[in-house]
Design a protein around this motif. Structure first.
Motif, PDB file in Angstrom:
ATOM      1  N   THR A 202       0.830  -1.208   0.000  1.00 22.49           N
ATOM      2  CA  THR A 202       0.000   0.000   0.000  1.00 22.49           C
ATOM      3  C   THR A 202       0.866   1.260   0.000  1.00 22.49           C
ATOM      4  O   THR A 202       0.455   2.288  -0.545  1.00 22.49           O
ATOM      5  CB  THR A 202      -0.981  -0.019   1.196  1.00 22.49           C
TER       6      THR A 202
ATOM      7  N   SER B 209      -8.144   0.979  -7.780  1.00 25.84           N
ATOM      8  CA  SER B 209      -7.743   2.355  -8.097  1.00 25.84           C
ATOM      9  C   SER B 209      -6.903   2.430  -9.372  1.00 25.84           C
ATOM     10  O   SER B 209      -6.523   3.515  -9.796  1.00 25.84           O
ATOM     11  CB  SER B 209      -6.923   2.949  -6.939  1.00 25.84           C
TER      12      SER B 209
ATOM     13  N   ARG C 215      -2.780   8.108 -18.061  1.00 23.98           N
ATOM     14  CA  ARG C 215      -2.616   8.622 -16.705  1.00 23.98           C
ATOM     15  C   ARG C 215      -1.142   8.813 -16.351  1.00 23.98           C
ATOM     16  O   ARG C 215      -0.822   9.300 -15.291  1.00 23.98           O
ATOM     17  CB  ARG C 215      -3.289   7.691 -15.717  1.00 23.98           C
TER      18      ARG C 215
ATOM     19  N   MET D 255      -2.751  16.135   0.284  1.00 24.71           N
ATOM     20  CA  MET D 255      -3.510  14.921  -0.017  1.00 24.71           C
ATOM     21  C   MET D 255      -4.144  14.382   1.257  1.00 24.71           C
ATOM     22  O   MET D 255      -3.555  14.486   2.335  1.00 24.71           O
ATOM     23  CB  MET D 255      -2.601  13.862  -0.644  1.00 24.71           C
TER      24      MET D 255
ATOM     25  N   GLN E 286     -20.062   6.116  -5.217  1.00 24.16           N
ATOM     26  CA  GLN E 286     -20.156   4.735  -4.754  1.00 24.16           C
ATOM     27  C   GLN E 286     -20.345   4.684  -3.230  1.00 24.16           C
ATOM     28  O   GLN E 286     -19.964   5.613  -2.522  1.00 24.16           O
ATOM     29  CB  GLN E 286     -18.885   3.976  -5.128  1.00 24.16           C
TER      30      GLN E 286
ATOM     31  N   HIS F  42     -18.703   3.040  -1.094  1.00 26.12           N
ATOM     32  CA  HIS F  42     -17.348   3.276  -0.586  1.00 26.12           C
ATOM     33  C   HIS F  42     -16.576   3.946  -1.721  1.00 26.12           C
ATOM     34  O   HIS F  42     -16.805   3.632  -2.890  1.00 26.12           O
ATOM     35  CB  HIS F  42     -16.703   1.970  -0.141  1.00 26.12           C
ATOM     36  N   PRO F  43     -15.653   4.844  -1.410  1.00 24.26           N
ATOM     37  CA  PRO F  43     -15.133   5.756  -2.438  1.00 24.26           C
ATOM     38  C   PRO F  43     -14.308   5.070  -3.523  1.00 24.26           C
ATOM     39  O   PRO F  43     -13.481   4.214  -3.243  1.00 24.26           O
ATOM     40  CB  PRO F  43     -14.268   6.740  -1.642  1.00 24.26           C
ATOM     41  N   SER F  44     -14.543   5.485  -4.753  1.00 29.25           N
ATOM     42  CA  SER F  44     -13.813   4.980  -5.908  1.00 29.25           C
ATOM     43  C   SER F  44     -13.161   6.155  -6.618  1.00 29.25           C
ATOM     44  O   SER F  44     -13.845   7.048  -7.119  1.00 29.25           O
ATOM     45  CB  SER F  44     -14.772   4.262  -6.857  1.00 29.25           C
ATOM     46  N   CYS F  45     -11.843   6.152  -6.678  1.00 31.36           N
ATOM     47  CA  CYS F  45     -11.123   7.305  -7.232  1.00 31.36           C
ATOM     48  C   CYS F  45     -11.299   7.415  -8.742  1.00 31.36           C
ATOM     49  O   CYS F  45     -11.075   8.478  -9.307  1.00 31.36           O
ATOM     50  CB  CYS F  45      -9.639   7.242  -6.881  1.00 31.36           C
ATOM     51  N   LEU F  46     -11.690   6.332  -9.401  1.00 32.66           N
ATOM     52  CA  LEU F  46     -11.887   6.408 -10.839  1.00 32.66           C
ATOM     53  C   LEU F  46     -13.263   6.964 -11.173  1.00 32.66           C
ATOM     54  O   LEU F  46     -13.551   7.262 -12.327  1.00 32.66           O
ATOM     55  CB  LEU F  46     -11.685   5.032 -11.487  1.00 32.66           C
ATOM     56  N   ASP F  47     -14.126   7.089 -10.171  1.00 31.41           N
ATOM     57  CA  ASP F  47     -15.478   7.591 -10.399  1.00 31.41           C
ATOM     58  C   ASP F  47     -15.682   9.022  -9.909  1.00 31.41           C
ATOM     59  O   ASP F  47     -16.499   9.744 -10.458  1.00 31.41           O
ATOM     60  CB  ASP F  47     -16.500   6.695  -9.681  1.00 31.41           C
TER      61      ASP F  47
ATOM     62  N   GLU G 167      -8.685  10.509  -3.802  1.00 33.74           N
ATOM     63  CA  GLU G 167      -7.333  10.184  -4.258  1.00 33.74           C
ATOM     64  C   GLU G 167      -7.167   8.704  -4.549  1.00 33.74           C
ATOM     65  O   GLU G 167      -6.421   8.303  -5.434  1.00 33.74           O
ATOM     66  CB  GLU G 167      -6.302  10.583  -3.185  1.00 33.74           C
ATOM     67  N   VAL G 168      -7.813   7.881  -3.739  1.00 34.31           N
ATOM     68  CA  VAL G 168      -7.620   6.435  -3.876  1.00 34.31           C
ATOM     69  C   VAL G 168      -8.887   5.743  -3.398  1.00 34.31           C
ATOM     70  O   VAL G 168      -9.589   6.257  -2.522  1.00 34.31           O
ATOM     71  CB  VAL G 168      -6.373   5.980  -3.074  1.00 34.31           C
ATOM     72  N   SER G 169      -9.196   4.614  -4.009  1.00 33.72           N
ATOM     73  CA  SER G 169     -10.373   3.858  -3.589  1.00 33.72           C
ATOM     74  C   SER G 169     -10.109   3.218  -2.228  1.00 33.72           C
ATOM     75  O   SER G 169      -8.996   2.791  -1.942  1.00 33.72           O
ATOM     76  CB  SER G 169     -10.693   2.779  -4.616  1.00 33.72           C
TER      77      SER G 169
ATOM     78  N   SER H 149     -11.878  -1.235   2.432  1.00 29.65           N
ATOM     79  CA  SER H 149     -11.323  -2.298   3.261  1.00 29.65           C
ATOM     80  C   SER H 149     -10.390  -1.613   4.252  1.00 29.65           C
ATOM     81  O   SER H 149      -9.458  -0.917   3.858  1.00 29.65           O
ATOM     82  CB  SER H 149     -10.564  -3.289   2.378  1.00 29.65           C
TER      83      SER H 149
ATOM     84  N   GLN I 265      -5.773   0.296   5.503  1.00 29.43           N
ATOM     85  CA  GLN I 265      -4.827   0.537   4.409  1.00 29.43           C
ATOM     86  C   GLN I 265      -4.439   2.005   4.231  1.00 29.43           C
ATOM     87  O   GLN I 265      -3.406   2.311   3.646  1.00 29.43           O
ATOM     88  CB  GLN I 265      -5.410  -0.008   3.093  1.00 29.43           C
TER      89      GLN I 265
ATOM     90  N   ILE J 151      -0.969   4.012   2.653  1.00 32.08           N
ATOM     91  CA  ILE J 151      -1.025   4.817   1.423  1.00 32.08           C
ATOM     92  C   ILE J 151      -0.478   6.210   1.718  1.00 32.08           C
ATOM     93  O   ILE J 151       0.337   6.756   0.964  1.00 32.08           O
ATOM     94  CB  ILE J 151      -2.465   4.909   0.903  1.00 32.08           C
TER      95      ILE J 151
END
Lengths: 317, 309
Positions: A61, A97, B3, B88, B126, B128-133, B138-140, B143, B146, B150
């Motif tokens: 991570t 991600s 990206r 961030m 979503q 729970h957060p999804s960074c691509l959406d 910043e990051v999905s 769980s 983690q 990060i």
């Protein structure tokens, strides 16, 4: 006899090349600097080398975090730990991600030898290829591992590269083409196709020589990229040969064989046989003994070819 | 490769970073931050009533900290979510999306009306957060255990570049039961990540009950101190204290800082107050009405405000 070199050294050397080219390359290691051969990078680029200690989940991570600020992190540990121990980190943080994390899985396969089952990664191809966004590469020798590592840095997104512990024969050279997702035909033949990855590519070539003595011409495909898979090459092989044998140093379920079958069963169903570890854990022993006991030699491939040829003749699919 | 930024592009962006002002785009004063907390709480209740699913108590309790972070302390540009000069933040507690999204919407990352499509198929928010959406994520995550890792990686990479960025890891108390949180805590202490600030939403509640009953966590401050962290303990509803702690963290050198913010789940709604049953469920419409009445508005009024913006 071809020259013998370690695939893991291909990984280590490529990281140095990458480091010289691109200041964003960062390497993380989990207390295995020498055995994953990231020591070359550590020596030349100490400021871009991060020792993470025996904490693989944090390493995975943290690599994700580094990628978020523009770094291209390569991390190195044994494949068994990189994948099984960090499965959730890889799934949720890295793959969901779609982060630019490159995972180097050392000590792939039974050929690790005396360390035994815990250290012999036999499940990671299945575990990694099921994850969306992940790419999976299993190179066959030193040069191909070097090229796979360089190529991994040139594309966006998570990549898993598996390499082994022992010296293995050098099959490819600096001029052999390498492109992620494009398998290489190493030997032409139209009677049967042997699709292999990793150290089993060399065994497949040996098996093909034995088969040629009995007038069976085998096409040998080095399918170094399991995902994304080279559908075109596989369908063409099934069309031309009418029978396929896969060979991998991995569990029989979910690995190279499964991936090839998923393509063929939907496009050109032909008789298939699998040379792989038969749903059991590894054990200690020397490499040569283990490859034999676990059914991963050229002789085992020849047997599988004989079986699949009989089914092809009898049209038993 | 879309990206991936080339080295040249990155150098160019780094140059931009140094010339742009690094400041919070709002920099609200204390009284305005208090109003913003109230608005965030109204957003949370309203979007959850509409979604009919989601977490209520934790996000309500975290609203004052989010208010201070998003409208006073953190550096970002909502019109350019990937602006390289930004700070961030990582919601390790992914289920805190109601406060995460309402803060992003109030900050200007996307329209407030999007909150009314939380957890719906035709929205971009979503469960729970999804960074691509979602811009600003910043990051999905989702769980647990983690986010601190990060944040450690992002802080480490920023420090390698000499970037002035601060990195915030927003953690729950319950997720300290995940061992990987402690792997990250050990690494951050070892590497003296003073550009990293963790904030623990210390409400003593997790799904099955009170944290101290489920898996004793105290003394959490001593644990972090033993891992070589600077520890600040505050009342997580005292905005002056939150701002003071964030500033103190900024000035602490040679160690990462953790702010242990004592919060109350569901704060300040009377029937949610410190009640673990409100961890993972949304208010029913009548409960939403009662909560919004306590917050000085109504569902009709506040949902109309969201839909208009």
């Amino acid at each position: 006899m071809p020259q013998m070199k370690k695939t893991r050294e291909g990984f280590g050397r490529a990281l140095v090349e990458l480091g010289r080219d691109n200041p964003d390359i960062v390497v993380l290691v989990g207390d295995l600097t020498d055995s994953t051969m990231v020591s070359f990078f550590a020596k030349e680029f100490p400021d871009r080398f991060i020792e993470m200690g025996v904490a693989e989940q944090n390493m995975m991570t943290a690599a994700a975090g580094l990628s978020l600020v523009g770094k291209i992190p390569f991390l190195a540990t044994y494949g068994a730990f990189a994948t099984c121990r960090c499965a959730d980190q890889i799934r949720v943080t890295v793959c969901y991600s779609d982060l630019n994390v490159k995972i180097g899985g050392a000590h792939g396969g039974i050929s690790v030898g005396p360390d035994g089952a815990t250290h012999q990664a036999l499940e990671e191809i299945a575990m990694m290829r099921v994850l969306p966004n992940m790419k999976v590469i299993v190179p066959c020798d030193f040069e191909e591992t070097r090229k796979a590592t360089l190529a991994a840095a040139s594309i966006w997104g998570p990549v898993y590269i598996r390499f082994g512990r022992e010296d293995v024969p050098c099959i490819t050279d600096a001029n052999t083409p390498f492109e992620i997702g494009k398998g290489n035909i190493l030997r032409q033949g139209d009677d049967v196709a042997i699709v292999a990855c990793g150290v089993m590519v060399h065994e497949a070539l040996q098996a093909a020589e034995t088969l040629a003595q009995k007038d069976v011409e085998a096409r040998v495909i080095d399918l170094h990229t399991i995902k994304p898979i080279d559908r075109h090459l596989l369908i063409q092989a099934a069309d031309d040969c009418g029978a396929v044998v896969t060979a991998e140093e991995h569990q029989i379920h979910g690995g190279l064989g499964g991936a090839v079958a998923e393509v063929l069963v939907r496009n050109r169903p032909v008789p298939m046989e699998f040379v792989a570890v038969d749903d059991r854990f590894g054990q200690s022993g020397n490499t040569v003994e283990l490859m034999s006991v676990f059914g991963l030699t050229a002789d085992h491939i020849v047997s599988a070819v004989n079986k699949v040829m009989a089914r092809k003749t009898a049209k038993v699919y | 490769m879309e990206r991936h930024l080339s080295v040249d592009r990155q150098s160019m962006l780094a140059a931009e970073t140094t010339t742009m002002t690094r400041t919070n785009p709002y920099r609200l004063a204390i009284d305005q931050l208090t109003i913003k907390s109230l608005e965030l709480r109204r957003d949370i209740i309203t979007m959850l009533v509409e979604a009919k699913s989601g977490h209520t108590g934790g996000p309500m309790g975290f609203a004052d900290i989010a208010s201070a972070l998003f409208f006073h302390e953190m550096v970002y540009d909502p019109k350019s979510p990937k602006w390289p000069g930004r700070d961030m933040w990582f919601f390790s507690m992914g289920h805190m999306t109601p406060i995460h999204y309402s803060a992003l919407a109030e900050a200007g990352y996307f329209p407030l009306k999007d909150l009314m499509k939380f957890r719906k198929l035709d929205g971009h928010l979503q469960g729970h957060p999804s960074c691509l959406d979602t811009p600003g994520v910043e990051v999905s995550s989702g769980s647990l255990g983690q986010g601190l890792s990060i944040a450690f990686g992002a802080a480490y990479g920023s420090r390698m570049d000499g970037h002035p960025r601060r990195v915030y890891a927003l953690l729950s108390d319950g997720e300290h039961e995940e061992g990987s949180t402690w792997e990250a805590a050990m690494a951050a202490g070892h590497y003296r990540m003073d550009n990293l600030c963790a904030i623990v939403d210390y409400n003593n509640i997790q799904i099955d009950g009170h944290v101290e009953d489920i898996m004793g966590l105290a003394p959490l401050g001593d644990k972090y101190r033993a891992f070589r962290w600077n520890v600040i303990e505050i009342d997580g509803h005292d905005i002056t204290a939150i701002i003071g702690a964030l500033e103190q963290a900024r000035h602490c050198k040679g160690r990462p800082t953790v702010i242990l913010a004592r919060t109350v789940m569901g704060f300040p709604v009377s029937f949610m107050f410190d009640n673990f049953e409100w961890h993972g469920k949304p208010p029913k419409p009548e409960e939403g009405d009662r909560a919004l009445a306590e917050l000085g508005t109504s569902y009709a009024e506040w949902s109309a405000r969201l839909l208009e913006n």
